[in-house]
Write a protein that holds these residues in place. Structure first.
Motif: not given
Lengths: 268, 310, 279
Positions: C114-136
């Motif tokens: 939400a903080a990224a989106r508030a700066r006008g950046l593209e949204g993403s989903r928590p699941e993607e970030w979990f994947e990126r940090v190596g979590l299910d």
């Protein structure tokens, strides 16, 4: 040859087996290293020796101090041995000391209990111990409180307390992990010297192979509740036999990590 | 990676295990807590239903005067021929809901004041806490008497008086809890993500102090009942002929020989206060944050152990 | 690597009240470019964390100024933080207090998004970030107590990175973790920060890890930066006596049984007298 402390096929079960048959022999004047990652059972092993496991734990095998079996000993007898013949130094020196009591109080209290010294003898003894572990102004230090010392000095005080009753065995569980490296070096030197000069059998539990290499005489590598490899220091570091030991050594610094290796590394 | 996943699954199972295996038995192991819960629930039920099933109209003077406890009148009658049992049960409908309301109001006021003071600190904290100290400096009953006396004696004014003297303790406790949480990493992280102080308070801080506040409130219900009864006893709360425990004891003094007049309302106060205190103590044991931390550490350790195993 | 400077800290001084006041940081200046990982090493009490808090705008420095993306860093106050400053994110030492225990971890990562989106950046989903940090990714609906320390730290990293920071301040992010996961978490942070093109200030007392992930290293002692420079060069050829002592004190796992020399009190006194060395 049997040592001063013999651990034989020790098992610890807390809900499920966590230590699955560990055997170790500690000898006077030697530092025996127990390496492994957290969760490998190395700390449980040292706690089992002192009977400090949680209540619901069940143990098997045997832990003998000379001819005395410790595992099935009653609380009261064990209390007489803890601190008197087997002492322990913990990872965090700030929480191992009572914040409201002076260092002198903590140093003389159990000496008087265990050795039956009177007040002034106990005090002299305490000053002597603090001097031995190189705490500056030992006589003054007795009247001060733990928070007035730096982390390294606190650990020195913990070691002085542990050794005050002249034990045969010292269990050191990550004794330098909470300290800065420049301070760590001094503590390692102290442990080495004390082991030699007091004929102390030391069980050094640490995950830091650098520390292990610096002061341990013998090294046992634990994984998943078992000792996977045990040998003298030179052999372990120069010619490790077990794949797991090799892996541990290979993971140490030396080369820059390649991008993306973090994913595989987790599957230790 | 596979190890990490495996660990997580097991932690989950373990955590669930701790929940079901540890939480409940611990609560059941406190028999006083169970006793307290049963009595408290019983009194609350009485408080909300008594008017439908009491044998006599609480203010009806239809029975022989000063009759001893017996078969017809379970707990005897008072000096004007009213049934003590009916009055006692009706008294619960007056005291208990008011005490609950009082505690909730005091908790809300105290929590808001304490949270604002603790979170914003500096002069806001100074001002709010000095006011709190000021109120706390007065002896509770005396201050309540002053309020009740100046507003005129009535049950409602007694409640207002009790709220005035009760909120500061909630403010104090909330403030210290908030002070502790304010520096927590997740609160700072939330602020760094652009959360406003108000949102930070409501999202990150208040949900984490609900447990201790509930415990405090439960323990306080007993005190609130004592305070209300005490004020009524002094004539500053419920007015005759309202059936209220404190005023019942007060009027019992006129017929000192009839022991049942004072003993039963006294027992009612005793049981309800003790019940809520036992309940609060048990709640404190169950919600004890240090126990939670210990459990968490345990779970951490076991999970890393399993992690290594996997 | 672009040479866009994201952080420029000048002559930072941090004092803590007392009599006399404790000077935790005594004139520290440095810059961090986009895509660069700068390590700040030193012993406990050397002022590393105070630098981190000043740079992230948690505490106001007594003197000096911090500029981030060409604007000043306003410390947290009674106002909500300016949107542009949510591009500074932080990862803390203690993972057990880094997550709100009463909220689902996915929601907490969503705060970052939400903080990224508030700066006008593209949204993403928590699941993607979990994947990126190596979590299910399926773990998003769990609560923090269901995770181990290392996993919690990964979630905290996901939350910080989901805000798409230009600067990540990591204050001892690995020292509370298991030895076996320390270097993997550090490497993960370095990789993800580089992927985002952000700069990172990585604070640690663990020199071994720093050596592996940092482009540049600042060595702090007694509130001052004693030596700074390219990490590899600093390791190979330390100039300042403190840096030398620090490196020499690390026991080498070579099986020789050599105990590193412990610095004496005289050594310690001498370190502050030698002027800082910069390249």
């Amino acid at each position: 040859m049997t040592g001063v402390l013999t651990i034989d096929e020790l098992t610890v079960d807390i809900g499920r087996p966590l230590v699955k048959g560990v055997s170790l022999d500690l000898h006077p004047g030697r530092i025996h290293g127990l390496a492994g990652e957290s969760g490998s059972g190395k700390t449980l092993t040292s706690l089992a020796v002192l009977g400090l496991l949680p209540r619901q734990a069940t143990t098997g095998g045997s832990v003998r101090l000379g001819d005395t079996e410790l595992l099935r000993m009653g609380r009261r007898e064990l209390n007489r041995i803890r601190g008197r013949r087997i002492a322990m130094v913990f990872q965090d020196p700030s929480s191992a000391l009572h914040p409201q009591l002076t260092v002198g109080h903590q140093l003389t209290d159990h000496v008087r209990t265990h050795l039956g010294l009177n007040r002034s003898d106990a005090r002299d003894h305490a000053v002597e111990m603090l001097e031995r572990v190189a705490v500056p102004n030992a006589a003054d230090a007795l009247g001060r409180y733990p928070h007035q010392f730096s982390g390294g000095q606190r650990q020195r005080i913990c070691i002085a307390i542990a050794l005050a009753c002249d034990p045969d065995v010292l269990l050191a569980d990550e004794p330098t992990t909470a300290l800065d490296v420049t301070v760590q070096a001094g503590i390692l030197q102290l442990l080495r010297d004390l082991a030699t000069e007091r004929e102390l059998a030391v069980l050094l539990v640490t995950h830091d192979l650098g520390v292990m290499s610096a002061i341990a005489d013998d090294v046992a590598v634990m994984r998943d509740g078992r000792i996977v490899e045990a040998a003298d220091r030179a052999t372990i570091f120069a010619a490790p036999q077990h794949d797991y030991t090799r892996g541990l050594l290979a993971a140490l610094p030396g080369s820059r990590l390649e991008t993306g290796t973090h994913l595989e590394e987790d599957g230790a | 990676m596979s190890a990490e996943r495996g660990t997580g699954n097991r932690t989950d199972v373990l955590a669930a295990g701790w929940r079901t295996r540890l939480r409940w038995p611990r609560a059941w192991r406190s028999p006083l807590g169970i006793l307290g819960a049963v009595i408290a629930v019983a009194w609350v039920l009485v408080a909300f239903t008594a008017s439908w099933w009491v044998p006599f109209e609480p203010n009806a003077q239809v029975l022989p005067r000063l009759q001893e406890p017996g078969v017809d009148t379970l707990l005897g009658t008072d000096g004007t021929g009213r049934d003590i049992f009916s009055r006692l049960m009706t008294g619960a409908t007056v005291t208990i809901p008011l005490a609950l309301m009082l505690v909730v109001a005091a908790m809300v006021i105290g929590t808001v004041v304490g949270a604002v003071a603790g979170y914003f600190g500096r002069w806001i904290d100074e001002t709010l806490m000095r006011i709190t100290d000021l109120v706390m400096a007065f002896p509770t009953v005396i201050l309540a008497m002053v309020v009740a006396a100046s507003l005129g004696p009535s049950l409602f004014n007694a409640v207002i008086a009790a709220i005035v003297v009760s909120w500061p303790q909630y403010a104090r406790v909330t403030r210290s809890l908030v002070l502790g949480l304010r520096g927590q990493n997740y609160v700072i992280a939330g602020r760094l993500l652009g959360r406003s102080p108000l949102k930070s308070l409501t999202v990150d801080i208040l949900p984490n102090i609900v447990g201790p506040m509930l415990v405090l409130a439960t323990l306080d219900i007993g005190a609130a009942i004592l305070l209300l009864s005490g004020l009524s006893f002094l004539g500053l709360g419920a007015q005759p002929p309202t059936a209220e425990w404190g005023s019942m004891i007060s009027s019992a003094i006129q017929n000192f020989d009839a022991w049942w007049l004072g003993v039963f309302p006294g027992l009612a106060i005793l049981t309800v206060v003790a019940a809520f205190n036992f309940l609060g103590d048990a709640l404190r044991d169950i919600l004890d944050p240090t126990a939670e931390v210990a459990r968490e550490n345990q779970a951490d350790r076991t999970s890393s152990a399993t992690g290594a195993a996997a | 690597m672009t040479e866009r400077i994201v952080l420029d800290a000048r002559d930072l001084v941090v004092r803590y009240p007392g009599s006399p006041p404790v000077v935790a940081v005594d004139g520290v200046s440095f810059t961090i470019a986009a895509g660069e990982t700068v390590a700040l090493v030193g012993e406990s009490g050397s002022g590393k964390s105070s630098v981190a808090r000043a740079v992230a705008g948690i505490d106001r420095p007594a003197e000096g100024n911090v500029r981030f993306d060409e604007g000043p860093v306003e410390p947290l106050g009674v106002r909500r933080r300016a949107r542009s400053l949510t591009a500074i994110q932080m990862v803390f030492q203690d993972p057990s207090t880094s997550l709100n225990p009463r909220r689902r971890v996915g929601d907490q990562v969503a705060d970052g998004i939400a903080a990224a989106r508030a700066r006008g950046l593209e949204g993403s989903r928590p699941e993607e970030w979990f994947e990126r940090v190596g979590l299910d990714p399926s773990w998003v609906s769990r609560f923090p107590h269901q995770f181990s320390g290392g996993q919690k730290q990964r979630i905290a990293i996901a939350r910080a990175l989901a805000a798409r920071p230009h600067l990540l301040v990591a204050d001892e992010p690995i020292s509370a973790l298991d030895a076996s996961t320390q270097s993997s978490v550090a490497a993960l942070m370095r990789d993800l920060v580089a992927e985002l093109g952000a700069g990172m200030l990585f604070i640690s007392h663990d020199l071994a890890v720093v050596q592996r992930i940092a482009d540049r290293t600042l060595v702090m002692y007694a509130g001052r930066v004693m030596e700074s420079g390219d990490t590899a060069k600093l390791w190979a050829d330390p100039q300042h006596p403190y840096t030398r002592a620090l490196l020499a004190a690390i026991p080498k796992p070579d099986g020789t049984g050599r105990i590193p020399a412990a610095p004496t009190l005289d050594d310690r006194a001498s370190w502050t007298t030698v002027p800082p060395i910069t390249d």
